[in-house]
Design an enzyme around this catalytic site. Structure first.
Site, PDB file in Angstrom:
ATOM      1  N   GLU A  95       0.826  -1.202   0.000  1.00 57.81           N
ATOM      2  CA  GLU A  95       0.000   0.000   0.000  1.00 57.81           C
ATOM      3  C   GLU A  95       0.866   1.260   0.000  1.00 57.81           C
ATOM      4  O   GLU A  95       1.926   1.313   0.612  1.00 57.81           O
ATOM      5  CB  GLU A  95      -0.952  -0.019   1.200  1.00 57.81           C
ATOM      6  CG  GLU A  95      -1.948  -1.167   1.059  1.00 57.81           C
ATOM      7  CD  GLU A  95      -3.054  -1.168   2.102  1.00 57.81           C
ATOM      8  OE1 GLU A  95      -4.119  -1.704   1.798  1.00 57.81           O
ATOM      9  OE2 GLU A  95      -2.859  -0.661   3.214  1.00 57.81           O
ATOM     10  N   CYS A 106       3.528   8.431   1.163  1.00 63.53           N
ATOM     11  CA  CYS A 106       4.001   7.494   2.182  1.00 63.53           C
ATOM     12  C   CYS A 106       4.259   6.157   1.484  1.00 63.53           C
ATOM     13  O   CYS A 106       3.345   5.536   0.957  1.00 63.53           O
ATOM     14  CB  CYS A 106       2.937   7.371   3.267  1.00 63.53           C
ATOM     15  SG  CYS A 106       3.385   6.236   4.566  1.00 63.53           S
ATOM     16  N   CYS A 142       5.981  -7.002   7.562  1.00 63.98           N
ATOM     17  CA  CYS A 142       7.045  -6.489   8.435  1.00 63.98           C
ATOM     18  C   CYS A 142       7.391  -7.572   9.449  1.00 63.98           C
ATOM     19  O   CYS A 142       6.519  -8.305   9.903  1.00 63.98           O
ATOM     20  CB  CYS A 142       6.579  -5.225   9.165  1.00 63.98           C
ATOM     21  SG  CYS A 142       7.904  -4.433  10.106  1.00 63.98           S
ATOM     22  N   CYS A 164       5.822  -4.927  16.209  1.00 62.37           N
ATOM     23  CA  CYS A 164       5.414  -3.869  17.152  1.00 62.37           C
ATOM     24  C   CYS A 164       3.946  -4.120  17.482  1.00 62.37           C
ATOM     25  O   CYS A 164       3.127  -4.331  16.590  1.00 62.37           O
ATOM     26  CB  CYS A 164       5.609  -2.478  16.542  1.00 62.37           C
ATOM     27  SG  CYS A 164       7.327  -2.138  16.114  1.00 62.37           S
ATOM     28  N   CYS A 167       0.847  -2.035  15.826  1.00 57.07           N
ATOM     29  CA  CYS A 167       0.884  -1.751  14.380  1.00 57.07           C
ATOM     30  C   CYS A 167       0.233  -2.894  13.604  1.00 57.07           C
ATOM     31  O   CYS A 167       0.583  -4.066  13.796  1.00 57.07           O
ATOM     32  CB  CYS A 167       2.330  -1.573  13.936  1.00 57.07           C
ATOM     33  SG  CYS A 167       2.483  -1.278  12.166  1.00 57.07           S
ATOM     34  N   GLY A 174       6.544  -1.978   6.453  1.00 56.48           N
ATOM     35  CA  GLY A 174       7.911  -2.491   6.530  1.00 56.48           C
ATOM     36  C   GLY A 174       8.872  -1.630   7.311  1.00 56.48           C
ATOM     37  O   GLY A 174       8.576  -0.490   7.668  1.00 56.48           O
ATOM     38  N   GLU A 175      10.041  -2.202   7.601  1.00 62.23           N
ATOM     39  CA  GLU A 175      11.122  -1.483   8.280  1.00 62.23           C
ATOM     40  C   GLU A 175      12.181  -1.169   7.219  1.00 62.23           C
ATOM     41  O   GLU A 175      12.933  -2.060   6.784  1.00 62.23           O
ATOM     42  CB  GLU A 175      11.700  -2.355   9.407  1.00 62.23           C
ATOM     43  CG  GLU A 175      13.013  -1.860   9.995  1.00 62.23           C
ATOM     44  CD  GLU A 175      13.017  -0.376  10.367  1.00 62.23           C
ATOM     45  OE1 GLU A 175      12.153   0.065  11.120  1.00 62.23           O
ATOM     46  OE2 GLU A 175      13.925   0.347   9.883  1.00 62.23           O
ATOM     47  N   SER A 223      11.925   6.543   8.183  1.00 61.49           N
ATOM     48  CA  SER A 223      11.512   6.296   9.563  1.00 61.49           C
ATOM     49  C   SER A 223      11.959   4.894   9.966  1.00 61.49           C
ATOM     50  O   SER A 223      11.744   3.931   9.239  1.00 61.49           O
ATOM     51  CB  SER A 223       9.989   6.403   9.670  1.00 61.49           C
ATOM     52  OG  SER A 223       9.567   6.108  10.984  1.00 61.49           O
ATOM     53  N   SER A 247      11.004   5.882  15.524  1.00 63.31           N
ATOM     54  CA  SER A 247       9.788   5.496  16.239  1.00 63.31           C
ATOM     55  C   SER A 247      10.153   5.149  17.669  1.00 63.31           C
ATOM     56  O   SER A 247      10.612   4.045  17.949  1.00 63.31           O
ATOM     57  CB  SER A 247       9.156   4.282  15.543  1.00 63.31           C
ATOM     58  OG  SER A 247       8.728   4.659  14.254  1.00 63.31           O
ATOM     59  N   LEU A 248       9.952   6.091  18.575  1.00 65.63           N
ATOM     60  CA  LEU A 248      10.409   5.915  19.953  1.00 65.63           C
ATOM     61  C   LEU A 248       9.353   5.193  20.801  1.00 65.63           C
ATOM     62  O   LEU A 248       9.585   4.101  21.294  1.00 65.63           O
ATOM     63  CB  LEU A 248      10.754   7.289  20.534  1.00 65.63           C
ATOM     64  CG  LEU A 248      11.467   7.317  21.867  1.00 65.63           C
ATOM     65  CD1 LEU A 248      12.816   6.638  21.793  1.00 65.63           C
ATOM     66  CD2 LEU A 248      11.640   8.763  22.348  1.00 65.63           C
ATOM     67  N   HIS A 249       8.232   5.838  20.997  1.00 60.39           N
ATOM     68  CA  HIS A 249       7.021   5.255  21.610  1.00 60.39           C
ATOM     69  C   HIS A 249       7.101   4.912  23.094  1.00 60.39           C
ATOM     70  O   HIS A 249       6.078   4.633  23.723  1.00 60.39           O
ATOM     71  CB  HIS A 249       6.547   4.010  20.844  1.00 60.39           C
ATOM     72  CG  HIS A 249       6.337   4.249  19.369  1.00 60.39           C
ATOM     73  ND1 HIS A 249       5.762   5.391  18.881  1.00 60.39           N
ATOM     74  CD2 HIS A 249       6.649   3.500  18.276  1.00 60.39           C
ATOM     75  CE1 HIS A 249       5.709   5.332  17.560  1.00 60.39           C
ATOM     76  NE2 HIS A 249       6.256   4.212  17.166  1.00 60.39           N
ATOM     77  N   ASN A 309      -4.012   4.902  15.958  1.00 59.63           N
ATOM     78  CA  ASN A 309      -5.076   4.545  15.023  1.00 59.63           C
ATOM     79  C   ASN A 309      -5.477   3.101  15.270  1.00 59.63           C
ATOM     80  O   ASN A 309      -4.664   2.198  15.120  1.00 59.63           O
ATOM     81  CB  ASN A 309      -4.589   4.698  13.580  1.00 59.63           C
ATOM     82  CG  ASN A 309      -4.276   6.138  13.263  1.00 59.63           C
ATOM     83  OD1 ASN A 309      -5.119   7.013  13.421  1.00 59.63           O
ATOM     84  ND2 ASN A 309      -3.044   6.417  12.862  1.00 59.63           N
ATOM     85  N   CYS A 319      -1.432   6.043   9.872  1.00 58.04           N
ATOM     86  CA  CYS A 319      -0.227   5.361  10.352  1.00 58.04           C
ATOM     87  C   CYS A 319      -0.583   4.028  10.992  1.00 58.04           C
ATOM     88  O   CYS A 319      -1.486   3.943  11.817  1.00 58.04           O
ATOM     89  CB  CYS A 319       0.456   6.172  11.442  1.00 58.04           C
ATOM     90  SG  CYS A 319       0.969   7.771  10.919  1.00 58.04           S
TER      91      CYS A 319
HETATM   92  N1  SAH Z   1       8.990   0.501  10.493  1.00 56.23           N
HETATM   93  C1  SAH Z   1       9.252   1.931  10.415  1.00 56.23           C
HETATM   94  C2  SAH Z   1       8.392   2.590   9.384  1.00 56.23           C
HETATM   95  C3  SAH Z   1       6.906   2.661   9.746  1.00 56.23           C
HETATM   96  S1  SAH Z   1       6.504   4.332   9.917  1.00 56.23           S
HETATM   97  C4  SAH Z   1       9.133   2.546  11.784  1.00 56.23           C
HETATM   98  O1  SAH Z   1       8.760   1.833  12.723  1.00 56.23           O
HETATM   99  O2  SAH Z   1       9.473   3.703  11.948  1.00 56.23           O
HETATM  100  C5  SAH Z   1       4.948   4.300  10.595  1.00 56.23           C
HETATM  101  C6  SAH Z   1       4.846   5.051  11.932  1.00 56.23           C
HETATM  102  O3  SAH Z   1       3.523   4.857  12.441  1.00 56.23           O
HETATM  103  C7  SAH Z   1       5.788   4.479  12.963  1.00 56.23           C
HETATM  104  O4  SAH Z   1       6.217   5.472  13.850  1.00 56.23           O
HETATM  105  C8  SAH Z   1       4.907   3.499  13.665  1.00 56.23           C
HETATM  106  O5  SAH Z   1       5.396   3.158  14.916  1.00 56.23           O
HETATM  107  C9  SAH Z   1       3.605   4.259  13.722  1.00 56.23           C
HETATM  108  N2  SAH Z   1       2.444   3.406  13.923  1.00 56.23           N
HETATM  109  C10 SAH Z   1       2.350   2.076  13.708  1.00 56.23           C
HETATM  110  N3  SAH Z   1       1.122   1.633  14.032  1.00 56.23           N
HETATM  111  C11 SAH Z   1       0.421   2.704  14.438  1.00 56.23           C
HETATM  112  C12 SAH Z   1      -0.925   2.888  14.852  1.00 56.23           C
HETATM  113  N4  SAH Z   1      -1.785   1.879  14.914  1.00 56.23           N
HETATM  114  N5  SAH Z   1      -1.316   4.126  15.175  1.00 56.23           N
HETATM  115  C13 SAH Z   1      -0.458   5.168  15.094  1.00 56.23           C
HETATM  116  N6  SAH Z   1       0.812   5.052  14.683  1.00 56.23           N
HETATM  117  C14 SAH Z   1       1.252   3.829  14.367  1.00 56.23           C
END
Ligand code: SAH
Length: 367
Positions: free
Chosen positions: A98, A111, A118, A122, A125, A167-168, A199, A221-223, A298, A341
């Site tokens: 996508e 995007c 992937c 995580c 996701c 994907g990463e 990212s 992507s810290l989180h 999301n 996202c």
């Molecule tokens: N794998 C890479 C590229 C993905 S970027 C990475 O992790 O950075 C997509 C971004 O959206 C990342 O920061 C990811 O952590 C975030 N993301 C993934 N699932 C999400 C969700 N359900 N709601 C909001 N953000 C999300």
């Protein structure tokens, strides 16, 4: 270069300028043929070798016999009420990926996906839920930009690319770097390095490599601000914990002075959104030139997380901004077509079910 389908012919979209120059030198041609070819493909939109008049007859014959251009094909297009477009693209091996276009005042962001599925698991996701199929080729990555721009036409220009699709990207290093080189090459898409963002979830060794070979904007992507929580949310943290991740971020910022690293932080209700988390973030981000992007979670099916309340997100943002860390809240786009996202899933395993879902969604919207 990885080819999903065995072929003796070369897909010329698999090469950046350096790769093409080597390809031509290998044929006994001059390296400048690479820029000639790039101009034909990316600036003139010509893929018929016979129309490439500045190439010799014999070279055109060779290219006709041994080379081709192939991009993934659009199989489903969905347009959200806010103008966001999502395309499902079919690759040569029958999987789907996508790609999302997000129009905004004065800019258009694409995007782009880097892998089919992937491997990183995580927990918040939806791409992670489908598992990993394979890396995309360079042609399949730059092909998303080509196909999207063609479909959008001249009035809607792609001005920014974010490697934030499925994907990463740093686990598909060479192909992603070659595709980003094409995005930034003046003879191809010519985007500035500030407008191409990769990212990563924090593949530390590849972050150092990236700093060496490709000058693009970095998002991480810290989180979570503790290893304990990050191990759970972003399991690659077990391999590359926060201390190593932040060191790699500092390294990136050192090589590109005046450059900030953007940290992404998904807001999960009751999980990572307390004032203690905010204070932890301040402490962590003070150690590197940083910007912070808060992403409202999301939701997607079969997932227990909930998004933090609007009040909590606003408070978080204010506390971070007051501490001198430039903090924004990512606007959720394309929600009604699952284009936000973490909602990109493509079609990896069960074709029929995914088709059904898209049709149902279409008729629901039409109803
Ligand atoms: N794998 C890479 C590229 C993905 S970027 C990475 O992790 O950075 C997509 C971004 O959206 C990342 O920061 C990811 O952590 C975030 N993301 C993934 N699932 C999400 C969700 N359900 N709601 C909001 N953000 C999300």
């Amino acid at each position: 270069m990885q080819e999903p389908v065995k072929s003796k012919k070369f897909n010329l979209l698999d090469y950046d300028r350096k790769g093409l120059a080597a390809f031509f030198v290998n044929l006994g041609e001059k390296p400048f043929r690479a820029t000639q070819l790039l101009k034909w493909i990316y600036q003139e939109g010509i893929e018929d070798f016979d129309l490439m008049t500045n190439l010799s007859k014999s070279l055109r014959t060779y290219l006709n016999e041994n080379c081709y251009f192939a991009t993934p094909k659009i199989v489903v297009e969905q347009i959200a009420s806010d103008g966001t477009c999502k395309w499902a693209l079919e690759t040569a091996c029958g999987n789907q990926i996508e790609t999302v276009f997000i129009p905004e005042e004065g800019r258009g962001t694409l995007c782009v996906s880097s892998q089919i599925g992937c491997a990183l698991a995580c927990t918040f996701c939806s791409t992670a839920q489908q598992g990993f199929n394979r890396n995309l080729t360079t042609a399949e990555i730059i092909g998303q930009v080509i196909v999207a721009q063609r479909r959008l036409g001249v009035s809607k220009k792609i001005t920014n690319v974010v490697m934030m699709g499925m994907g990463e990207p740093l686990l598909n290093f060479d192909n992603v770097v070659a595709a980003m080189n094409l995005m930034m090459d003046d003879f191809a898409f010519g985007l500035s390095k500030r407008r191409v963002t990769i990212s990563t979830s924090g593949v530390v060794p590849a972050m150092y490599r990236l700093t060496e070979v490709c000058d693009v904007s970095l998002a991480v992507s810290l989180h979570a601000v503790t290893d304990e929580l990050r191990n759970e949310l972003v399991p690659i943290n077990k391999k590359y914990p926060l201390k190593e991740l932040m060191e790699a971020c500092r390294d990136n910022a050192k090589i590109a002075p005046r450059r900030t690293v953007t940290f992404e932080y998904v807001m999960l209700d009751g999980i990572n959104d307390t004032m203690d988390d905010a204070r932890g973030l301040i402490k962590l981000l003070k150690t590197v030139p940083a910007k912070l992007n808060l992403i409202p979670f999301n939701p997607f099916p079969n997932n227990a997380y909930r998004c933090s309340s609007r009040e909590v997100i606003t408070r978080f943002k204010t506390v971070l901004n007051d501490a001198g860390i430039v903090t924004t809240v990512r606007k959720t786009r394309g929600e009604d077509i699952d284009a936000a996202c973490g909602q990109l899933v493509g079609q990896v395993e069960d074709k029929s079910r995914r088709h059904l879902k898209i049709k149902v969604m279409g008729s629901e919207r039409a109803a």
